[in-house]
Design an enzyme around this catalytic site. Structure first.
Site, PDB file in Angstrom:
ATOM      1  N   ILE A  14      41.351  43.593  37.274  1.00  0.00           N
ATOM      2  CA  ILE A  14      42.143  43.854  35.951  1.00  0.00           C
ATOM      3  C   ILE A  14      42.017  45.392  35.576  1.00  0.00           C
ATOM      4  CG2 ILE A  14      42.635  43.408  33.552  1.00  0.00           C
ATOM      5  CD1 ILE A  14      43.611  41.258  35.724  1.00  0.00           C
ATOM      6  N   ASP A  35      31.896  51.795  34.795  1.00  0.00           N
ATOM      7  CA  ASP A  35      31.475  50.709  35.586  1.00  0.00           C
ATOM      8  C   ASP A  35      29.940  50.695  35.918  1.00  0.00           C
ATOM      9  OD1 ASP A  35      31.318  48.112  37.356  1.00  0.00           O
ATOM     10  OD2 ASP A  35      33.449  48.297  37.515  1.00  0.00           O
ATOM     11  N   GLY A 114      39.125  36.470  29.538  1.00  0.00           N
ATOM     12  CA  GLY A 114      37.911  35.461  30.028  1.00  0.00           C
ATOM     13  C   GLY A 114      36.805  35.620  28.817  1.00  0.00           C
ATOM     14  N   SER A 143      45.205  34.941  28.724  1.00  0.00           N
ATOM     15  CA  SER A 143      44.809  34.823  29.956  1.00  0.00           C
ATOM     16  C   SER A 143      46.080  35.027  31.010  1.00  0.00           C
ATOM     17  CB  SER A 143      44.290  33.411  30.694  1.00  0.00           C
ATOM     18  OG  SER A 143      45.064  32.506  30.568  1.00  0.00           O
ATOM     19  N   CYS A 144      45.837  35.360  32.003  1.00  0.00           N
ATOM     20  CA  CYS A 144      47.153  35.794  33.030  1.00  0.00           C
ATOM     21  C   CYS A 144      48.175  34.404  32.957  1.00  0.00           C
ATOM     22  CB  CYS A 144      46.723  35.930  34.447  1.00  0.00           C
ATOM     23  SG  CYS A 144      45.345  34.880  35.181  1.00  0.00           S
ATOM     24  N   ARG A 172      46.099  29.423  41.085  1.00  0.00           N
ATOM     25  CA  ARG A 172      45.361  29.893  42.284  1.00  0.00           C
ATOM     26  C   ARG A 172      43.887  30.153  41.879  1.00  0.00           C
ATOM     27  NH1 ARG A 172      42.719  32.684  39.542  1.00  0.00           N
ATOM     28  NH2 ARG A 172      42.747  34.890  39.010  1.00  0.00           N
ATOM     29  N   HIS A 222      49.992  32.130  40.368  1.00  0.00           N
ATOM     30  CA  HIS A 222      50.128  30.674  39.675  1.00  0.00           C
ATOM     31  C   HIS A 222      51.640  30.321  39.452  1.00  0.00           C
ATOM     32  CE1 HIS A 222      46.171  31.949  38.108  1.00  0.00           C
ATOM     33  NE2 HIS A 222      46.651  33.019  37.515  1.00  0.00           N
ATOM     34  N   GLN A 303      49.149  37.200  39.078  1.00  0.00           N
ATOM     35  CA  GLN A 303      47.962  37.025  37.976  1.00  0.00           C
ATOM     36  C   GLN A 303      47.279  38.296  37.823  1.00  0.00           C
ATOM     37  OE1 GLN A 303      47.603  35.674  41.225  1.00  0.00           O
ATOM     38  NE2 GLN A 303      45.475  36.345  41.961  1.00  0.00           N
TER      39      GLN A 303
HETATM   40  N1  NAD Z   1      41.563  38.489  37.906  1.00  0.00           N
HETATM   41  C1  NAD Z   1      42.596  38.080  37.071  1.00  0.00           C
HETATM   42  O1  NAD Z   1      43.429  37.645  38.170  1.00  0.00           O
HETATM   43  C2  NAD Z   1      42.448  38.077  35.789  1.00  0.00           C
HETATM   44  C3  NAD Z   1      43.801  37.937  35.159  1.00  0.00           C
HETATM   45  C4  NAD Z   1      43.857  38.123  33.573  1.00  0.00           C
HETATM   46  C5  NAD Z   1      42.627  38.281  33.042  1.00  0.00           C
HETATM   47  N2  NAD Z   1      41.454  38.325  33.909  1.00  0.00           N
HETATM   48  C6  NAD Z   1      40.270  38.503  32.820  1.00  0.00           C
HETATM   49  O2  NAD Z   1      39.969  39.964  32.920  1.00  0.00           O
HETATM   50  C7  NAD Z   1      38.543  40.321  32.822  1.00  0.00           C
HETATM   51  C8  NAD Z   1      37.887  40.920  34.070  1.00  0.00           C
HETATM   52  O3  NAD Z   1      38.344  40.183  35.251  1.00  0.00           O
HETATM   53  P1  NAD Z   1      38.345  40.798  36.616  1.00  0.00           P
HETATM   54  O4  NAD Z   1      39.049  39.760  37.292  1.00  0.00           O
HETATM   55  O5  NAD Z   1      38.872  41.877  36.765  1.00  0.00           O
HETATM   56  O6  NAD Z   1      36.741  40.818  37.001  1.00  0.00           O
HETATM   57  P2  NAD Z   1      36.075  41.826  38.037  1.00  0.00           P
HETATM   58  O7  NAD Z   1      34.773  41.084  38.440  1.00  0.00           O
HETATM   59  O8  NAD Z   1      36.980  41.987  39.195  1.00  0.00           O
HETATM   60  O9  NAD Z   1      35.771  43.095  37.312  1.00  0.00           O
HETATM   61  C9  NAD Z   1      34.786  43.267  36.361  1.00  0.00           C
HETATM   62  C10 NAD Z   1      34.260  44.522  36.484  1.00  0.00           C
HETATM   63  O10 NAD Z   1      33.450  44.944  35.510  1.00  0.00           O
HETATM   64  C11 NAD Z   1      32.174  45.386  36.018  1.00  0.00           C
HETATM   65  N3  NAD Z   1      31.183  45.380  35.110  1.00  0.00           N
HETATM   66  C12 NAD Z   1      30.484  44.298  34.676  1.00  0.00           C
HETATM   67  N4  NAD Z   1      29.720  44.512  33.733  1.00  0.00           N
HETATM   68  C13 NAD Z   1      29.768  45.566  33.239  1.00  0.00           C
HETATM   69  C14 NAD Z   1      29.329  46.434  32.140  1.00  0.00           C
HETATM   70  N5  NAD Z   1      28.330  46.361  31.432  1.00  0.00           N
HETATM   71  N6  NAD Z   1      29.895  47.736  31.777  1.00  0.00           N
HETATM   72  C15 NAD Z   1      30.961  48.275  32.873  1.00  0.00           C
HETATM   73  N7  NAD Z   1      31.355  47.604  33.728  1.00  0.00           N
HETATM   74  C16 NAD Z   1      30.914  46.119  33.979  1.00  0.00           C
HETATM   75  C17 NAD Z   1      32.066  44.858  37.511  1.00  0.00           C
HETATM   76  O11 NAD Z   1      31.403  45.705  38.300  1.00  0.00           O
HETATM   77  C18 NAD Z   1      33.420  44.806  37.787  1.00  0.00           C
HETATM   78  O12 NAD Z   1      33.742  45.891  38.414  1.00  0.00           O
HETATM   79  C19 NAD Z   1      37.861  38.724  32.708  1.00  0.00           C
HETATM   80  O13 NAD Z   1      37.747  38.589  31.315  1.00  0.00           O
HETATM   81  C20 NAD Z   1      38.750  37.980  33.131  1.00  0.00           C
HETATM   82  O14 NAD Z   1      39.036  36.613  32.952  1.00  0.00           O
HETATM   83  C21 NAD Z   1      41.347  38.282  35.012  1.00  0.00           C
END
Ligand code: NAD
Length: 339
Positions: A14, A35, A114, A143-144, A172, A222, A303
């Site tokens: 995201i 990150d 999340g 959420s997505c 998914r 989805h 998503q």
């Molecule tokens: N993947 C999806 O399709 C999707 C869709 C909508 C919402 N979300 C939500 O978005 C959020 C992120 O999900 P994602 O899928 O991108 O996860 P992801 O695991 O792909 O990315 C999370 C990133 O955060 C980094 N990270 C962890 N701890 C950290 C910190 N303390 N400081 C800085 N960076 C840190 C990780 O290294 C990673 O690169 C979640 O809340 C998730 O529920 C995800």
């Protein structure tokens, strides 16, 4: 007017898309991203010539990042010093801990789906409740799935008024490359009501909602079927016209080849969209039908990119860049090329 300064913390699935989304907004500046580790996303960013400044959220890992050829501009604190607002897209649950850091600094933040709802002052959707986010310090996106669902339901609600919805969500299980979900072969059924129906009622309390959630072993998109009870009768042509007029909804035809969860992803790749991203949800035209007065239709939700527009709306609300939903979504849509 000077541009608002935005930082993205968490450059995963995201965060990468939010960073790109901010860069496209003519009235926002991406100061940088943060990150914790030399992830594949950061390695790819370095190989692309480091278009964004990287700040390390775990200073102990700076040598590891630099050894991987990833240039580091500073620490996450250095990033937070420079921004008006943070988009926190860290792994689910980390945002809650990060909030303490933002609060100490008096810094506004937008969290993703999340996180638990109580991380924020407002549970937010750009189209359905923009005004509730105005001036608020902490917003949490839907959420997505819920973002896509609410887009479609809000579209009909503003047209004719919706009393109740029943939804079936085919979700998914993982994003492409997410190996931590394992090698799976099942369709996992959750108890009714699903969180998306409960979340819809939080954002749109005037609508009664329930629904089923089924997780399936795919990685792209989805599929949600929706049965919506309108307050007055409406024709299929009116429903179709409303969906067609919505900048964040694409009406597609199964007979044209849009016949699966992956069709939209493949089409986005063929369009040349970065990462095969699609900001719009799709309504499958041939699924629009009626059961009595109830409108029945099915949507596809990409998503990974779908929350980007509503997250841009959240920045606009929190920083009061636009006073009304109409003005705010119009700006976001213009900059993202959504017509
Ligand atoms: N993947 C999806 O399709 C999707 C869709 C909508 C919402 N979300 C939500 O978005 C959020 C992120 O999900 P994602 O899928 O991108 O996860 P992801 O695991 O792909 O990315 C999370 C990133 O955060 C980094 N990270 C962890 N701890 C950290 C910190 N303390 N400081 C800085 N960076 C840190 C990780 O290294 C990673 O690169 C979640 O809340 C998730 O529920 C995800």
């Amino acid at each position: 007017m000077s541009k608002v300064k935005v930082g993205v913390v968490g450059y995963g699935v995201i965060g990468q898309r939010l960073a790109d989304g901010v860069v496209r907004q003519g009235d926002m500046e991406l100061v940088g991203i943060a990150d914790v580790a030399p992830t594949l996303a950061l390695r790819a960013l370095a190989e692309k010539g480091m278009p964004y400044k990287l700040y390390c959220a775990n200073p102990d890992n700076i040598p590891q990042m630099e050894a991987a050829g990833i240039p580091v501009t500073g620490t996450a604190d250095d990033l937070l010093d420079q921004v008006d607002i943070v988009l926190d897209a860290t792994s689910a649950g980390v945002g809650r801990k990060n909030k303490e850091i933002y609060q100490k600094r008096g810094l506004k933040a937008v969290f993703q789906g999340g996180e638990k709802n109580d991380v924020a002052d407002v549970f937010f959707h750009g189209y359905a409740n923009y005004e509730k986010g105005l001036g608020k310090d902490y917003l949490k996106l839907t959420s997505c799935n819920t973002t896509g669902l609410i887009r479609a339901v809000d579209c009909l609600d503003r047209l004719v008024g919706i009393e109740r919805v029943v939804v079936t969500i085919v979700r998914r299980s993982a994003d492409p490359g997410d190996t931590h979900r394992g090698v799976v072969d099942l369709a996992l059924v959750e108890p009714v009501p699903n969180h998306q129906a409960k979340d819809l009622m939080l954002i749109m309390p005037h609508i009664e909602a329930t629904g089923l959630l089924v997780h399936v072993p795919t990685t792209h998109g989805h599929i949600i079927s929706i049965l919506a009870t309108p307050k007055k009768s409406i024709s299929k042509e009116e429903v179709l016209a409303a969906f067609n007029a919505h900048p964040r909804i694409r009406v597609v035809r199964i007979t044209d080849g849009f016949n699966s969860n992956t069709a939209l992803f493949r089409y986005a790749r063929d369009l040349g969209n970065p990462r095969g991203d699609m900001y719009e949800i799709a309504v499958f035209e041939e699924t629009i039908t009626f059961s009595g007065n109830n409108i029945f239709f099915t949507i596809s939700v990409p998503q990974e990119a779908v929350v980007t527009p509503e997250t841009m709306d959240a920045i606009r609300a929190s920083l009061m860049m636009q006073a009304t939903r109409e003005e705010a979504v119009a700006m976001t849509n213009k900059y993202l090329g959504l017509k």
